[in-house]
Design an enzyme around this catalytic site. Structure first.
Site, PDB file in Angstrom:
ATOM      1  CB  CYS A  65      -0.923  -0.133   0.924  1.00  0.00           C
ATOM      2  SG  CYS A  65      -1.837   1.780   1.274  1.00  0.00           S
ATOM      3  CG  ASP A 337      -5.463  26.327   8.055  1.00  0.00           C
ATOM      4  OD1 ASP A 337      -4.455  25.610   7.869  1.00  0.00           O
ATOM      5  OD2 ASP A 337      -6.446  25.647   8.585  1.00  0.00           O
ATOM      6  CB  CYS A 363      -0.525  22.043   5.513  1.00  0.00           C
ATOM      7  SG  CYS A 363      -1.044  22.247   3.835  1.00  0.00           S
TER       8      CYS A 363
END
Length: 409
Positions: A65, A337, A363
């Protein structure tokens, strides 16, 4: 010909890097590995001298995976490595900051996942794509996803049988909500009357909260509510949502702490209200987001909640039209953000406006460090950084940080 290599370090994607450079997935610094070199990649890799940080991968799907990159490493190693990525990104900009202990979401806590589903001669195949591959790996024992998402994979397969093409792959985004399973499908057959009827019947059969097909809502049995603070919000189909509730709470707590004492806050890249609505329990908020459907969802969530202070919403592309420096008058804290590209243009305006406090959620440590450099050069102090690992066992790193205008400058 078999060759040996010693792993010097891990790159940002989690691959081991040896002299050359040679990139070798699922290795750790200090390990000696062997294999056949093809270009810059090592095939048929064998670990000759393992690191003392190497562990047995907890998930039986790990080798095939592509959902995880770091299950072969101890939790302590991954935590230190992710904090180190942020330190290195800041250091490259000549910056440093106090780093709080990393917050890591528990396994089996992902509340959203996009499953790849392909129709086959015998039926369907559903799961995650293998690493750098079009091959789909089934994941019945995945250690990342909430068990309720694993249980929903057969629903994704049934939707592929109804509206998938044998030539393409259906992307089925499964999201847990208070109203039940919220599913958004892309890459399927064009909607027509019979398909729309079949999908509506499938929504009833499987007890879905909502089913959307290429952005169009087919049916909604129950509102797929997400809870931000005390407010319930119905985000548009496929809208951004933090990967785990645990990670969202950690980031929210950091934002609330960073802006403590403020009276009016502007929330930039506000989404559907992840931070705006918890903030509104104490302060007035102006929420700015590029997607009008998300600002509408935020506004409706605020209007239906009780006990919140005033929230105003503005749909505005902050990349093309950032808030200008004079528009920050009256705000004593800013929440930022942005997506992975960061907020270069908006940060340039913030550097001129100089609000007292900025809470930055990121992020991407690289673009965060770039933007942090702009703010520090403008007189801000980077008071602390909190790394949050929502994407357990992946190379993905998130953080929250507090910038305070330095009165000594």
């Amino acid at each position: 010909m078999t060759q040996q290599f010693t792993i010097n370090r891990l790159g940002h994607q989690g691959d081991g890097i040896a002299d050359g450079p040679v990139y070798i997935p699922r290795t750790l610094p200090g390990e000696v590995v062997s294999g056949t070199l093809v270009g810059q990649l090592l095939e048929d890799m064998r670990v000759e001298t393992p690191s003392d940080q190497r562990v047995k991968a907890p998930c039986r799907h790990y080798k095939a995976c592509g959902g995880c990159q770091l299950q072969h490493a101890s939790d302590a190693f991954v935590a230190d490595w992710k904090v180190g990525i942020v330190r290195a990104a800041l250091s490259a900009q000549g910056l440093e900051a106090p780093m709080r202990p990393i917050h890591t979401s528990p396994e089996r806590s992902r509340r959203r996942a996009t499953i790849a589903v392909r129709r086959t001669k015998k039926g369907t195949l559903a799961g995650f794509h293998g690493r750098a591959s079009d091959t789909i790996t089934e994941i019945p024992d995945c250690h990342l996803l909430d068990p309720a998402l694993i249980a929903a994979i057969p629903v994704a397969e049934s939707l592929a049988l109804l509206g998938g093409s044998r030539k393409g792959v259906l992307a089925v985004t499964l999201t847990l909500s208070e109203g039940g399973l919220d599913i958004a499908v892309s890459g399927g057959k064009p909607l027509d009357g019979p398909l729309e009827l079949a999908l509506a019947q499938a929504t009833e059969k499987h007890g879905l909260a909502r089913l959307s097909w290429d952005g169009e809502v087919i049916a909604m049995r129950q509102p797929p509510v997400q809870r931000f603070g005390i407010a319930g919000v119905i985000p548009p189909p496929g809208a951004f949502l933090q990967a785990t509730k645990d990670g969202e709470q950690a980031l929210t707590q950091a934002v609330l702490e960073a802006t403590q004492g403020a009276r009016r806050v502007v929330d930039l890249f506000a989404g559907s209200g992840t931070f705006s609505l918890p903030l509104a329990q104490e302060v007035e908020v102006h929420a700015v987001e590029g997607e009008s459907a998300m600002t509408q969802a935020l506004d409706q969530g605020w209007r239906k909640a009780t006990g919140l202070k005033r929230v105003t919403c503005e749909a505005r592309d902050l990349f093309r039209r950032p808030l200008m420096s004079d528009e920050f008058k009256g705000f004593d804290a800013v929440v930022l953000d942005p997506p992975r590209a960061g907020a270069e243009a908006q940060v340039a305006e913030l550097a001129q406006a100089q609000p007292p406090v900025i809470a930055y959620v990121s992020c991407n440590p690289i673009t965060f460090a770039r933007d942090a450099k702009t703010l520090v050069d403008a007189g801000y102090a980077l008071e602390w950084v909190q790394v949050v690992d929502q994407f357990r066992w992946s190379s993905h790193t998130e953080l929250a940080a507090r910038f305070v205008l330095n009165p000594a400058r």
